[in-house]
Design a protein around this motif. Sequence first.
Motif, PDB file in Angstrom:
ATOM      1  N   THR A  59       0.826  -1.208   0.000  1.00  0.00           N
ATOM      2  CA  THR A  59       0.000   0.000   0.000  1.00  0.00           C
ATOM      3  C   THR A  59       0.860   1.258   0.000  1.00  0.00           C
ATOM      4  O   THR A  59       0.543   2.245  -0.670  1.00  0.00           O
ATOM      5  CB  THR A  59      -0.941  -0.052   1.229  1.00  0.00           C
ATOM      6  N   SER A  60       1.961   1.232   0.734  1.00  0.00           N
ATOM      7  CA  SER A  60       2.840   2.403   0.779  1.00  0.00           C
ATOM      8  C   SER A  60       3.439   2.675  -0.607  1.00  0.00           C
ATOM      9  O   SER A  60       3.671   3.826  -0.984  1.00  0.00           O
ATOM     10  CB  SER A  60       3.944   2.186   1.814  1.00  0.00           C
ATOM     11  N   SER A 104       6.580   4.207   4.651  1.00  0.00           N
ATOM     12  CA  SER A 104       6.262   2.998   5.408  1.00  0.00           C
ATOM     13  C   SER A 104       5.398   3.331   6.616  1.00  0.00           C
ATOM     14  O   SER A 104       5.706   4.252   7.362  1.00  0.00           O
ATOM     15  CB  SER A 104       7.563   2.333   5.874  1.00  0.00           C
ATOM     16  N   GLN A 105       4.331   2.596   6.798  1.00  0.00           N
ATOM     17  CA  GLN A 105       3.524   2.753   8.001  1.00  0.00           C
ATOM     18  C   GLN A 105       4.366   2.371   9.214  1.00  0.00           C
ATOM     19  O   GLN A 105       4.531   3.152  10.139  1.00  0.00           O
ATOM     20  CB  GLN A 105       2.270   1.862   7.905  1.00  0.00           C
ATOM     21  N   SER A 106       4.919   1.168   9.193  1.00  0.00           N
ATOM     22  CA  SER A 106       5.577   0.601  10.384  1.00  0.00           C
ATOM     23  C   SER A 106       6.990   1.127  10.591  1.00  0.00           C
ATOM     24  O   SER A 106       7.483   1.169  11.713  1.00  0.00           O
ATOM     25  CB  SER A 106       5.645  -0.917  10.245  1.00  0.00           C
ATOM     26  N   THR A 109       9.638  -2.477   7.814  1.00  0.00           N
ATOM     27  CA  THR A 109       9.560  -3.425   6.702  1.00  0.00           C
ATOM     28  C   THR A 109      10.974  -3.738   6.207  1.00  0.00           C
ATOM     29  O   THR A 109      11.729  -2.826   5.840  1.00  0.00           O
ATOM     30  CB  THR A 109       8.702  -2.812   5.574  1.00  0.00           C
ATOM     31  N   SER A 158      -3.830  -1.849   5.472  1.00  0.00           N
ATOM     32  CA  SER A 158      -3.516  -0.453   5.735  1.00  0.00           C
ATOM     33  C   SER A 158      -4.611   0.458   5.174  1.00  0.00           C
ATOM     34  O   SER A 158      -4.996   0.344   4.013  1.00  0.00           O
ATOM     35  CB  SER A 158      -2.173  -0.136   5.075  1.00  0.00           C
ATOM     36  N   GLU A 245      -6.578  -8.792  -0.505  1.00  0.00           N
ATOM     37  CA  GLU A 245      -6.013  -9.226   0.773  1.00  0.00           C
ATOM     38  C   GLU A 245      -7.054  -9.532   1.838  1.00  0.00           C
ATOM     39  O   GLU A 245      -6.813 -10.397   2.665  1.00  0.00           O
ATOM     40  CB  GLU A 245      -4.956  -8.243   1.287  1.00  0.00           C
TER      41      GLU A 245
HETATM   42  C1  F6R Z   1      -1.694  -3.690   2.580  1.00  0.00           C
HETATM   43  C2  F6R Z   1      -0.605  -3.583   3.522  1.00  0.00           C
HETATM   44  C3  F6R Z   1       0.777  -3.899   3.073  1.00  0.00           C
HETATM   45  C4  F6R Z   1       1.750  -2.854   3.597  1.00  0.00           C
HETATM   46  C5  F6R Z   1       3.189  -3.238   3.246  1.00  0.00           C
HETATM   47  C6  F6R Z   1       4.182  -2.167   3.669  1.00  0.00           C
HETATM   48  O1  F6R Z   1      -2.905  -3.296   3.140  1.00  0.00           O
HETATM   49  O2  F6R Z   1      -0.820  -3.225   4.657  1.00  0.00           O
HETATM   50  O3  F6R Z   1       0.843  -3.979   1.678  1.00  0.00           O
HETATM   51  O4  F6R Z   1       1.414  -1.620   3.046  1.00  0.00           O
HETATM   52  O5  F6R Z   1       3.524  -4.441   3.863  1.00  0.00           O
HETATM   53  O6  F6R Z   1       4.137  -1.937   5.039  1.00  0.00           O
HETATM   54  P1  F6R Z   1       4.760  -0.639   5.661  1.00  0.00           P
HETATM   55  O7  F6R Z   1       3.980   0.531   5.162  1.00  0.00           O
HETATM   56  O8  F6R Z   1       4.630  -0.819   7.157  1.00  0.00           O
HETATM   57  O9  F6R Z   1       6.192  -0.587   5.226  1.00  0.00           O
END
Ligand code: F6R
Length: 365
Positions: A59-60, A104-106, A109, A158, A245
């Motif tokens: 998603t990012s 990145s959300q987290s 990754t 996400s 997903e």
């Molecule tokens: C889809 C989803 C994943 C994350 C991907 C990256 O809904 O959540 O595709 O977007 O694993 O994660 P981050 O943004 O944490 O690096």
Amino acid sequence: DKGEFRHFMLKEIFEQPKALKDTLMGRTGNDAVLEQAFGSEASDIFDQVKAVQIVACGTSYHAGIVAKYWLEDWAGIPCNVEVASEYRYRKTVTLPNTLFVTISQSGQTADTLAALDKSKSQGYLASLAICNVASSALVRNSDLVFLTQAGIEIGVASTKAFTTQLIALQLLAIALGRRSNINAEREKQLVKGLMDLPVFAAAVLQLNSHIQTISHHFTERHHSLFLGRGVQYPIAMEGALKIKEISYIHAEAYPSGELKHGPLALVDSDMPVVAVAPSGDLLEKIKSNLEEVAARGGKLYVFADENAGFTNDEQTTVINIPHCQESIAPIIYTLPLQLLSYHVAVNKGTDVDQPRNLAKSVTVE
Ligand code: F6R
């Protein structure tokens, strides 16, 4: 705590007006972007930027593709976007004065962290992390940081992280663009659009029960197509990823101009076709693309600007979206697609917050 909501994903979808508002807070002032939002060194670095390389996953990564349209359309700055798992293992070429951007959300990754690591030996101007977790390795290892204020995201899919990333990227495009193609008046108009976002996001969430009704048309389907053009193409990609997903329905996203080059052969009455059609230059093109689908018996679900002139008929279901400024449309149109995948997943009885085979943070390769 899910509160009144059945799943974290639904709660997080509905938190978006607040997440968007929180992410904007303190990031603009006097109708302009405040560059300190990216770090105290940001202005000096932005003065030198001639190109942008974005790297992210999932998603990012889709947020990154949206940013490419904004950076090139508005700021005139060339932008490349690549998934981290590819970028990290190939020989890449760095143009002079390129800003390396991770999303990145987290912030943990594995592939994205490895890509950032690799970037350090590739001659970039500086690195910028757009991230939702202040304490993460990605934030620690980057020169510049923009922290999204989505709050904790628990659902594996996400949602609010994505729309807040889009705010960060739009602010970046404006900040870089004000050094070239974006004058003060245009900046003011773009910032006004961002300020309107929380209200539009809340308005579009009112479509929830309408979308729930429509979701039943997808429950027994095995395949679906998602179409968009221009900056809405990555929004269609994101809609397709969400359906895959959490609803386990095969979905492919195409820029609608590509239909004729192959995917039109798949279209029949068993293939739901979802299209995002806000107002704008490409509207007439989208309409003629969709007529081709209808002519082949395809069932259309069109998320359209209320003024775009789409009408319901036997083959076409129109979901009217409140008219909004074009610059924020990609963010607004994301929400109904999230709701669609959510309701289809609930209809199917899948584990919405913990889809099979997936983890919230992909910390191993
Ligand atoms: C889809 C989803 C994943 C994350 C991907 C990256 O809904 O959540 O595709 O977007 O694993 O994660 P981050 O943004 O944490 O690096």
